[in-house]
Design an enzyme around this catalytic site. Structure first.
Site, PDB file in Angstrom:
ATOM      1  CD  GLU A 154      31.348  43.122  42.802  1.00  0.00           C
ATOM      2  OE1 GLU A 154      31.134  42.263  41.931  1.00  0.00           O
ATOM      3  OE2 GLU A 154      31.355  42.875  44.020  1.00  0.00           O
ATOM      4  CG  HIS A 164      32.005  39.028  43.506  1.00  0.00           C
ATOM      5  ND1 HIS A 164      30.889  39.823  43.485  1.00  0.00           N
ATOM      6  CD2 HIS A 164      31.619  37.875  44.140  1.00  0.00           C
ATOM      7  CE1 HIS A 164      29.881  39.198  44.069  1.00  0.00           C
ATOM      8  NE2 HIS A 164      30.302  38.013  44.478  1.00  0.00           N
TER       9      HIS A 164
END
Ligand code: NAI
Length: 408
Positions: free
Chosen positions: A268, A291
């Site tokens: 990420e 997220h």
């Protein structure tokens, strides 16, 4: 003899814009010496700022390293106002007698709501229709558009989030099955299935809610995705390691499943300024979110309350329940006694030395609680108010002592 403690002597430092609910909890409990800062601090700045600080609150950007513990001699506890605790050197924290708390469950509801919304959107083909409309294409059609009522939701991992989702989904008329490595009490009308294979062959919506463990890494392989029903959707708001992203991209390319929603990724971006790359960006029927499963105002507020409450309880009566690095003790109030907290290295002989302090000084013990982890022992002893100072002096000299305090 002191009978009450001036709480304004305890200094609390809250970093990274922790929700004001935390400060409220401290103030309601009588703590007034609080400083709140909206950012994280660099190593050196944190070392300087921690001088005289007893309680530190952080989120995920602060790094609390061994070097910091070595210089923060007043620090007794850290509250991580988030889920993860990787940003704290937990080993060093334990060795310095610093208790660390976090908030593992405050955003459970937020994740469950998002998943349910995604299930509805995917079963209706909305992400694709919306993406097309943004590009000027009108795709008015009921083909491959379904209600979730009466469909089967397969939950993998029936913990805090999985079980909450189960209840919400039943409220919308879904049939719920789940798979968990542990036998769980099914809520409502849900039922546990013995294997992941059994779940994948029945579920119209498969939603993953497992932790990141060696056994869950890569759990959704190409073969497993192929086992899903042709019109099923896959949702992952757990951990990025659980789904083989290339296998999912292939399944979407081959229209093997109806769609997917992915909130967590193997890699990420570190910040909102870094680019996001994924093979899944090519597919309109795949909802991609950064997220944010647990990121709501309500969750932030809950986290503020949950963690501040744990710090207050530790400060007021020594309870360490749900600490991530310390022996867990839930303690009753101690209105008639002073309470001694003794944190020590967990090695043979320390406990008998502690007990000798009381025997040799003829101090009567009101109650005693002991809990240990592999490396740390935590003894809590309630004694008559007249004897706490002499006991504290002697306990501090016990070999293996890490930290020793008294609560009035
Ligand atoms: P939890 O610990 O309450 O539940 C996890 C469940 O998974 C447990 O019941 C456990 O027995 C089960 N489990 C473990 N290994 C399994 C396996 N191999 N197969 C089937 N079941 C297995 O955790 P919680 O709070 O429900 O969180 C679930 C996941 O969601 C975690 O990975 C957590 O990190 C993630 N999460 C993601 C958020 C987001 O923003 N997307 C926010 C909060 C949590």
């Amino acid at each position: 003899m002191r009978t009450s403690f001036d709480k304004s002597r305890l200094k609390i430092l809250l970093l990274e814009g922790i929700h004001p609910s935390a400060e409220r909890v401290f103030r309601d409990a009588g703590y007034s010496n609080i400083e709140a800062i909206s950012t994280a601090l660099t190593d050196q700045a944190l070392i300087e700022k921690l001088e005289g600080v007893h309680f530190l609150g952080i989120r995920s950007a602060s790094q609390v390293t061994r070097k910091i513990f070595e210089s923060a001699d007043k620090l007794v506890a850290i509250g991580c106002f988030c889920i993860g605790t990787n940003q704290v050197d937990l080993q060093a924290a334990s060795e310095h007698g610093v208790v660390v708390f976090n908030a593992p469950y405050s955003n459970t509801r937020s994740v469950a709501e998002l998943v349910l919304a995604e299930a509805i959107m995917l079963m209706r083909g909305i992400p694709e229709k919306s993406a097309l409309a943004h590009r000027g294409v009108w795709k008015k059609s009921a083909s491959d558009s379904y209600e979730i009522r009466g469909k089967t939701l397969g939950i993998v991992g029936y913990g805090a989030i999985g079980s909450q989702l189960s209840v919400l989904a039943e409220g919308l008329g879904m049939r719920v099955i789940f798979h968990d490595v542990v036998s769980k009490l099914p809520l409502g009308n849900a039922s546990q299935v013995p294997t992941l294979d059994a779940l994948l062959s029945q579920a119209d919506v498969v939603s993953l809610h497992v932790p990141d463990l060696p056994s869950t890494r890569g759990m959704m392989t190409r073969e497993r995705i192929d086992q899903m029903k042709p019109k099923a959707v896959l949702i992952n708001a757990s951990r990025g390691s659980v789904v083989d992203i290339d296998a999912l991209a292939n399944a979407l390319r081959g229209q093997r499943i109806l769609g997917a929603a992915i909130d967590v990724f193997p890699v990420e971006p570190k910040s909102n300024h870094d680019p996001f790359e994924s093979p899944l960006t090519h597919f309109d029927n795949c909802i991609l979110t950064p997220h944010v499963g647990g990121s709501t105002q309500e969750a932030q507020e809950n986290i503020g309350v949950e963690v501040a409450d744990k710090l207050v309880r530790y400060s007021d009566n020594g309870s360490t329940l749900t600490s991530v690095n310390f022996p867990e003790v839930a303690l009753p109030p101690h209105p008639q006694h002073h309470r001694l907290l003794h944190i020590h290295e967990n090695r043979p002989g320390v406990l008998s030395q502690i007990n000798r302090v009381f025997a040799e000084n003829a101090i009567n013990i009101g109650s005693q609680f002991l809990q240990t982890t592999e490396n740390i022992g935590y003894v809590v002893i309630d004694v008559d108010r007249d004897y706490s100072e002499i006991a504290l002096e002697n306990l501090a000299n016990v070999e293996g002592t890490i930290r020793c305090r008294v609560l009035f």
